[in-house]
Design a protein around this motif. Structure first.
Motif, mmCIF file in Angstrom:
data_model
loop_
_atom_site.group_PDB
_atom_site.id
_atom_site.type_symbol
_atom_site.label_atom_id
_atom_site.label_comp_id
_atom_site.label_asym_id
_atom_site.label_seq_id
_atom_site.Cartn_x
_atom_site.Cartn_y
_atom_site.Cartn_z
ATOM 1 N N ASP A 83 4.578 2.389 -1.867
ATOM 2 C CA ASP A 83 5.523 1.676 -1.011
ATOM 3 C C ASP A 83 6.334 0.712 -1.860
ATOM 4 O OD1 ASP A 83 6.868 0.902 1.251
ATOM 5 O OD2 ASP A 83 5.220 -0.210 2.152
ATOM 6 N N CYS A 84 7.357 0.139 -1.261
ATOM 7 C CA CYS A 84 8.170 -0.911 -1.863
ATOM 8 C C CYS A 84 7.896 -2.208 -1.099
ATOM 9 C CB CYS A 84 9.651 -0.564 -1.774
ATOM 10 S SG CYS A 84 10.097 1.015 -2.507
ATOM 11 N N ILE A 85 7.305 -3.197 -1.770
ATOM 12 C CA ILE A 85 6.994 -4.463 -1.116
ATOM 13 C C ILE A 85 7.450 -5.613 -2.011
ATOM 14 C CG2 ILE A 85 5.027 -3.469 0.099
ATOM 15 C CD1 ILE A 85 3.190 -5.015 -1.829
ATOM 16 N N GLY A 86 7.384 -6.821 -1.472
ATOM 17 C CA GLY A 86 7.852 -7.979 -2.217
ATOM 18 C C GLY A 86 6.809 -8.550 -3.161
ATOM 19 N N ASP A 87 7.308 -9.249 -4.175
ATOM 20 C CA ASP A 87 6.440 -10.036 -5.055
ATOM 21 C C ASP A 87 6.308 -11.413 -4.418
ATOM 22 O OD1 ASP A 87 4.976 -11.065 -7.120
ATOM 23 O OD2 ASP A 87 6.677 -11.277 -8.492
ATOM 24 N N ASP A 88 5.593 -11.447 -3.291
ATOM 25 C CA ASP A 88 5.543 -12.656 -2.473
ATOM 26 C C ASP A 88 4.144 -12.803 -1.875
ATOM 27 O OD1 ASP A 88 5.631 -10.593 -0.557
ATOM 28 O OD2 ASP A 88 7.739 -10.944 -0.087
ATOM 29 N N TRP A 89 3.941 -13.882 -1.132
ATOM 30 C CA TRP A 89 2.628 -14.154 -0.551
ATOM 31 C C TRP A 89 2.209 -13.059 0.419
ATOM 32 C CZ3 TRP A 89 1.341 -15.155 4.630
ATOM 33 C CH2 TRP A 89 0.019 -15.553 4.843
ATOM 34 N N THR A 90 3.147 -12.593 1.235
ATOM 35 C CA THR A 90 2.811 -11.538 2.191
ATOM 36 C C THR A 90 2.446 -10.248 1.467
ATOM 37 O OG1 THR A 90 5.204 -11.278 2.439
ATOM 38 C CG2 THR A 90 4.045 -12.402 4.211
ATOM 39 N N GLY A 91 3.148 -9.953 0.377
ATOM 40 C CA GLY A 91 2.800 -8.776 -0.402
ATOM 41 C C GLY A 91 1.411 -8.860 -1.004
ATOM 42 N N SER A 92 1.015 -10.058 -1.406
ATOM 43 C CA SER A 92 -0.334 -10.220 -1.959
ATOM 44 C C SER A 92 -1.396 -9.954 -0.900
ATOM 45 C CB SER A 92 -0.500 -11.631 -2.542
ATOM 46 O OG SER A 92 -0.536 -12.619 -1.525
ATOM 47 N N ARG A 93 -1.099 -10.295 0.350
ATOM 48 C CA ARG A 93 -2.051 -9.999 1.435
ATOM 49 C C ARG A 93 -2.219 -8.497 1.610
ATOM 50 N NH1 ARG A 93 -2.632 -13.685 5.508
ATOM 51 N NH2 ARG A 93 -4.356 -12.304 6.097
ATOM 52 N N VAL A 94 -1.118 -7.765 1.516
ATOM 53 C CA VAL A 94 -1.176 -6.306 1.637
ATOM 54 C C VAL A 94 -1.999 -5.721 0.498
ATOM 55 C CG1 VAL A 94 0.189 -4.182 1.568
ATOM 56 C CG2 VAL A 94 1.003 -6.151 2.891
ATOM 57 N N ARG A 95 -1.752 -6.187 -0.723
ATOM 58 C CA ARG A 95 -2.501 -5.680 -1.882
ATOM 59 C C ARG A 95 -4.001 -5.928 -1.722
ATOM 60 N NH1 ARG A 95 2.226 -7.894 -4.119
ATOM 61 N NH2 ARG A 95 3.436 -6.446 -5.409
ATOM 62 N N GLU A 96 -4.359 -7.130 -1.274
ATOM 63 C CA GLU A 96 -5.771 -7.466 -1.099
ATOM 64 C C GLU A 96 -6.423 -6.587 -0.037
ATOM 65 O OE1 GLU A 96 -5.552 -11.552 -0.089
ATOM 66 O OE2 GLU A 96 -4.950 -12.198 -2.105
ATOM 67 N N LEU A 97 -5.720 -6.362 1.065
ATOM 68 C CA LEU A 97 -6.264 -5.540 2.147
ATOM 69 C C LEU A 97 -6.561 -4.125 1.665
ATOM 70 C CD1 LEU A 97 -6.770 -5.031 5.261
ATOM 71 C CD2 LEU A 97 -4.382 -4.266 5.332
ATOM 72 N N LEU A 98 -5.611 -3.520 0.980
ATOM 73 C CA LEU A 98 -5.783 -2.140 0.545
ATOM 74 C C LEU A 98 -6.830 -2.021 -0.557
ATOM 75 C CD1 LEU A 98 -2.030 -1.201 0.748
ATOM 76 C CD2 LEU A 98 -3.857 -0.288 2.186
ATOM 77 N N ALA A 99 -6.949 -3.035 -1.400
ATOM 78 C CA ALA A 99 -8.004 -3.031 -2.414
ATOM 79 C C ALA A 99 -9.377 -3.085 -1.755
ATOM 80 C CB ALA A 99 -7.817 -4.201 -3.371
ATOM 81 N N ARG A 100 -9.532 -3.929 -0.739
ATOM 82 C CA ARG A 100 -10.816 -4.004 -0.023
ATOM 83 C C ARG A 100 -11.157 -2.681 0.645
ATOM 84 N NH1 ARG A 100 -8.798 -8.951 1.861
ATOM 85 N NH2 ARG A 100 -8.495 -8.049 3.944
ATOM 86 N N GLY A 101 -10.136 -1.983 1.125
ATOM 87 C CA GLY A 101 -10.355 -0.712 1.806
ATOM 88 C C GLY A 101 -10.439 0.478 0.875
ATOM 89 N N ASP A 102 -10.401 0.261 -0.449
ATOM 90 C CA ASP A 102 -10.543 1.306 -1.457
ATOM 91 C C ASP A 102 -9.430 2.346 -1.367
ATOM 92 O OD1 ASP A 102 -11.809 2.467 -3.690
ATOM 93 O OD2 ASP A 102 -12.907 3.878 -2.419
ATOM 94 N N ALA B 65 13.976 -7.309 -1.475
ATOM 95 C CA ALA B 65 14.100 -7.789 -0.099
ATOM 96 C C ALA B 65 12.821 -8.447 0.407
ATOM 97 C CB ALA B 65 14.486 -6.633 0.831
ATOM 98 N N GLY B 66 11.714 -8.298 -0.328
ATOM 99 C CA GLY B 66 10.453 -8.888 0.103
ATOM 100 C C GLY B 66 9.651 -7.945 0.976
ATOM 101 N N THR B 67 8.508 -8.424 1.418
ATOM 102 C CA THR B 67 7.566 -7.624 2.202
ATOM 103 C C THR B 67 7.938 -7.660 3.678
ATOM 104 O OG1 THR B 67 5.837 -8.170 0.603
ATOM 105 C CG2 THR B 67 5.122 -7.323 2.751
ATOM 106 N N ARG B 68 7.853 -6.514 4.326
ATOM 107 C CA ARG B 68 8.215 -6.413 5.742
ATOM 108 C C ARG B 68 7.293 -7.257 6.610
ATOM 109 N NH1 ARG B 68 7.178 -1.511 3.843
ATOM 110 N NH2 ARG B 68 8.939 -0.603 2.725
ATOM 111 N N ARG B 69 7.850 -7.720 7.715
ATOM 112 C CA ARG B 69 7.093 -8.537 8.668
ATOM 113 C C ARG B 69 7.288 -7.986 10.079
ATOM 114 N NH1 ARG B 69 5.845 -13.724 6.824
ATOM 115 N NH2 ARG B 69 4.437 -13.639 8.619
#
Length: 304
Positions: free
Chosen positions: A66-85, A95-99
């Motif tokens: 996907d295309c996401i932002g280098d921002d706080w919301t993007g870091s939440r997405v990265r953490e979620l998917l890492a936890r879910g393997d 443009a940043g991470t979608r909301r």
């Protein structure tokens, strides 16, 4: 970084972001200057992430790009998917991470305000996505505009592809290419209403799909196949095993369950039943945060 030795059962393209969830007594919300609500929550996810996490919980090997932002919301997405393997490979979008802001009532029904911030000219480089397509058994495209530009390569490689049109009314041009160039098409009956069966037949007649699935919430879902009856087959909704908390992500969970069935060789009706079980389970946790496991799905299928 991708796992070089892996073969993806499912490669999901696009559809990650962060939801702001506001719980209200009822929908629509009465017009007022100020409304008292419960705690406002932030949940990473969105349709692509939900499908990926649901499929991974069912034991499939899953990648997501996907295309996401280098921002706080993007870091939440990265953490979620890492936890879910989930093997997540993001590109940085300026443009940043979608909301999205989702109003959820006491019965778990929702109204979503989606922030479609991607610029019209956003694209994934071919040398980024093509190696991943080559390693996938199946591709699931979220209806991000940039995802449509992968269709030619997907078709050349001969990889089966699915998509979820969500509440498409059959008229909006944005969805049409996804509808007609996918092998497996999901949509919500909320968009087309009484015209849903006709729209399902149109997709089969004019496109390449072999199967079209329309989800209808508590009314269940409907299946139509190229080699079957012209009347959609009804899959009853499954009663959740616990009280309904939130319908956010239930449709994505249905897609995950259906894909699990399809990729493990089940017939289309059993795939629909798996989808119904996964969707019902998703409603018992906030924003699809507890995807059903393969063991629980198969156990629930024996009881149903």
């Amino acid at each position: 970084m991708i796992r070089e030795s892996a073969e993806y059962d499912v490669l999901v393209v696009g559809g990650t972001g962060v939801d702001t969830v506001v719980r209200v007594d009822s929908l629509p919300v009465p017009l007022a200057d100020s409304v008292q609500v419960g705690p406002i929550e932030e949940w990473p996810g969105h349709t692509g992430a939900n499908v990926a996490l649901g499929a991974r919980a069912l034991g499939l090997e899953v990648g997501l790009i996907d295309c996401i932002g280098d921002d706080w919301t993007g870091s939440r997405v990265r953490e979620l998917l890492a936890r879910g393997d989930v093997d997540f490979a993001p590109l940085t979008s300026p443009a940043g991470t979608r909301r999205a802001v989702n109003l959820v009532d006491a019965h778990g029904r929702r109204m979503s305000f989606y922030d479609a911030r991607d610029p019209a000219d956003l694209r994934m480089p071919r040398d980024f996505y093509l190696p991943r397509l080559r390693r996938a058994r199946h591709v699931h495209l979220s209806i991000m505009n940039f995802a449509r530009f992968l269709f030619d390569d997907i078709e050349t490689l001969g990889v089966p592809v699915s998509t979820d049109l969500h509440d498409w009314d059959g008229l909006a041009d944005h969805h049409r290419e996804f509808a007609l160039r996918s092998d497996l098409v999901f949509l919500s009956a909320a968009g087309a209403g009484d015209n849903t069966p006709a729209l399902m037949r149109e997709i089969l007649r004019e496109g390449r799909a072999d199967t079209v699935v329309a989800t209808a919430g508590a009314e269940g879902s409907y299946l139509l196949t190229r080699d079957g009856s012209p009347t959609p087959y009804h899959i009853p909704a499954t009663a959740p095993h616990a009280p309904v908390v939130d319908a956010n992500g239930a449709g994505d969970a249905y897609v995950s369950g259906f894909l699990y069935g399809r990729l493990t060789g089940r017939d289309v009706r059993e795939c629909g039943r798996f989808g119904a079980l996964a969707g019902a389970h998703a409603c018992t946790a906030p924003v699809a945060t507890d995807p059903i496991t393969r063991k629980s799905l198969l156990a629930a299928d024996q009881i149903a």
